[in-house]
Design an enzyme around this catalytic site. Sequence first.
Site, PDB file in Angstrom:
ATOM      1  N   ASP A   1      -3.502 -33.235 -41.922  1.00 54.58           N
ATOM      2  CA  ASP A   1      -3.962 -32.543 -40.769  1.00 54.58           C
ATOM      3  C   ASP A   1      -3.256 -31.119 -40.738  1.00 54.58           C
ATOM      4  OD1 ASP A   1      -4.894 -32.770 -37.927  1.00 54.58           O
ATOM      5  OD2 ASP A   1      -2.832 -33.535 -37.283  1.00 54.58           O
ATOM      6  N   HIS A   2      -4.145 -30.218 -40.233  1.00 51.69           N
ATOM      7  CA  HIS A   2      -4.028 -28.877 -40.151  1.00 51.69           C
ATOM      8  C   HIS A   2      -3.233 -28.359 -41.229  1.00 51.69           C
ATOM      9  CE1 HIS A   2      -5.302 -28.783 -35.833  1.00 51.69           C
ATOM     10  NE2 HIS A   2      -4.863 -29.883 -35.590  1.00 51.69           N
TER      11      HIS A   2
ATOM     12  N   GLU B   1     -11.838 -25.594 -40.125  1.00 56.51           N
ATOM     13  CA  GLU B   1     -11.854 -25.445 -38.507  1.00 56.51           C
ATOM     14  C   GLU B   1     -12.322 -24.183 -38.312  1.00 56.51           C
ATOM     15  OE1 GLU B   1      -8.462 -26.308 -36.218  1.00 56.51           O
ATOM     16  OE2 GLU B   1      -8.881 -24.843 -34.661  1.00 56.51           O
TER      17      GLU B   1
ATOM     18  N   GLY C   1      -7.328 -32.931 -30.363  1.00 57.24           N
ATOM     19  CA  GLY C   1      -6.726 -33.143 -28.946  1.00 57.24           C
ATOM     20  C   GLY C   1      -7.448 -34.186 -28.351  1.00 57.24           C
TER      21      GLY C   1
ATOM     22  N   SER D   1      -6.321 -37.004 -27.205  1.00 56.08           N
ATOM     23  CA  SER D   1      -5.435 -37.754 -26.292  1.00 56.08           C
ATOM     24  C   SER D   1      -5.854 -37.109 -24.931  1.00 56.08           C
ATOM     25  CB  SER D   1      -4.122 -37.428 -26.376  1.00 56.08           C
ATOM     26  OG  SER D   1      -3.574 -37.964 -27.475  1.00 56.08           O
TER      27      SER D   1
ATOM     28  N   ASN E   1      -9.251 -37.151 -33.261  1.00 59.17           N
ATOM     29  CA  ASN E   1      -7.654 -37.069 -33.780  1.00 59.17           C
ATOM     30  C   ASN E   1      -6.706 -37.357 -32.492  1.00 59.17           C
ATOM     31  OD1 ASN E   1      -8.511 -35.997 -35.969  1.00 59.17           O
ATOM     32  ND2 ASN E   1      -7.260 -34.152 -35.938  1.00 59.17           N
ATOM     33  N   ILE E   2      -6.063 -38.260 -32.571  1.00 56.04           N
ATOM     34  CA  ILE E   2      -5.197 -38.921 -31.445  1.00 56.04           C
ATOM     35  C   ILE E   2      -3.878 -38.996 -31.814  1.00 56.04           C
ATOM     36  CG2 ILE E   2      -4.403 -40.669 -29.792  1.00 56.04           C
ATOM     37  CD1 ILE E   2      -7.500 -40.168 -29.241  1.00 56.04           C
ATOM     38  N   ASP E   3      -2.727 -38.212 -31.281  1.00 57.81           N
ATOM     39  CA  ASP E   3      -1.536 -38.169 -31.201  1.00 57.81           C
ATOM     40  C   ASP E   3      -0.586 -38.425 -30.181  1.00 57.81           C
ATOM     41  OD1 ASP E   3       1.194 -38.148 -32.491  1.00 57.81           O
ATOM     42  OD2 ASP E   3       0.824 -35.806 -33.027  1.00 57.81           O
ATOM     43  N   THR E   4      -0.780 -37.587 -29.105  1.00 59.15           N
ATOM     44  CA  THR E   4       0.047 -37.554 -27.947  1.00 59.15           C
ATOM     45  C   THR E   4       0.203 -38.978 -27.359  1.00 59.15           C
ATOM     46  OG1 THR E   4      -0.456 -35.242 -27.727  1.00 59.15           O
ATOM     47  CG2 THR E   4       0.347 -36.499 -25.584  1.00 59.15           C
TER      48      THR E   4
HETATM   49  O1  G3H Z   1      -4.569 -32.896 -35.194  1.00 63.97           O
HETATM   50  C1  G3H Z   1      -3.998 -33.849 -34.366  1.00 63.97           C
HETATM   51  C2  G3H Z   1      -4.553 -33.794 -32.951  1.00 63.97           C
HETATM   52  O2  G3H Z   1      -5.730 -33.068 -32.500  1.00 63.97           O
HETATM   53  C3  G3H Z   1      -4.078 -34.808 -31.816  1.00 63.97           C
HETATM   54  O3  G3H Z   1      -3.848 -34.097 -30.631  1.00 63.97           O
HETATM   55  O4  G3H Z   1      -2.104 -34.941 -29.591  1.00 63.97           O
HETATM   56  O5  G3H Z   1      -3.743 -34.049 -28.227  1.00 63.97           O
HETATM   57  O6  G3H Z   1      -3.909 -36.264 -29.489  1.00 63.97           O
HETATM   58  P1  G3H Z   1      -3.281 -35.104 -29.383  1.00 63.97           P
HETATM   59 ZN    ZN Z   2      -5.257 -31.106 -34.166  1.00 61.32          ZN
END
Ligand code: G3H
Ligand code: ZN
Length: 285
Positions: free
Chosen positions: A82-83, A134, A210, A212, A231-234
């Site tokens: 990721d990134h 990106e 982003g 989340s 993509n989900i992290d937060t």
């Molecule tokens: O690359 C990971 C994300 O874009 C996660 O974004 O933390 O807002 O869900 P988020």
């Molecule tokens: Zn991201």
Amino acid sequence: MPLVTGIELLEDARRRDYAVGAFNVNNMEIIQAIIAAAEEERSPVILQASQGAIKYAGIRYIRALVLAAAEEAKVPVCLHLDHGPSFEQVMECLRYGFTSVMFDGSHLPYEENVRLTAKAVEAAHAVGVSVEGELGKIGGVEEEIRVEDWDVVLTDPEVVPDFVERTGVDYLAVAIGTKHGFYKGEPKLDFERLARIHQLMPDLPLVLHGGSGIPEEHIRRAIPLGVRKINIDTELRAAFVGKAREVMAAKPEEIDPRKILGPAREAMKEKVKEKMRLFGSSGKA
Ligand code: G3H
Ligand code: ZN
């Protein structure tokens, strides 16, 4: 099951009109939570390592933990960088068996983004690995990456065909108003922009970062406009840590980490399952 490439998953998502969740991982419990959710939902899944995760756990640990989980899994699993900020890190991930990589040149001038992304694509494709690029600059904070509101650059749809043709990327992260981290207020997604990108490149799988905190109706509207990876992290972290806090508050004398991390893993699994159902990937594996 051996790991599968990102493009294999996203091609199926395109054909059957759903999106695959790409969930950030950095320890064993998180990996187990996501794989268990995918198994219970019969869903394909992408596990991804961010820059913070690589610093915290190291590429070798992440790779080993994901391989152990995927080996047992009956659903297709992809391991994604990721990134990725550099060609060197992309190469390192290829050497460690990642099956998808992102080269993030979004902070670079356009021609430089094209040049370095194309270089990463050439190397990754040579070993059968698919690549995410990106275009534009997504706002918010994701561990190492901080983009202030004034610095956000939404993706110019008219530039997308040139970028994709010259770099050879397999899927593209677009900036349409989503942000990394928690949103202050309601997120504003530019659906017209997304629709134009999809109109110009109907077969290109698009990636939403982003993920989340985006309202469910926005997600449902974005998927038929070409969004195939979300993509989900937060939100996953919040579910995990929220549960761990609850257990620690209820049992302050508890000193067995498993009694705290076990329930946290379970709470995260439920959150992942919820996302898989929303993205339409449940039942697709
Ligand atoms: O690359 C990971 C994300 O874009 C996660 O974004 O933390 O807002 O869900 P988020
Ligand atoms: Zn991201």
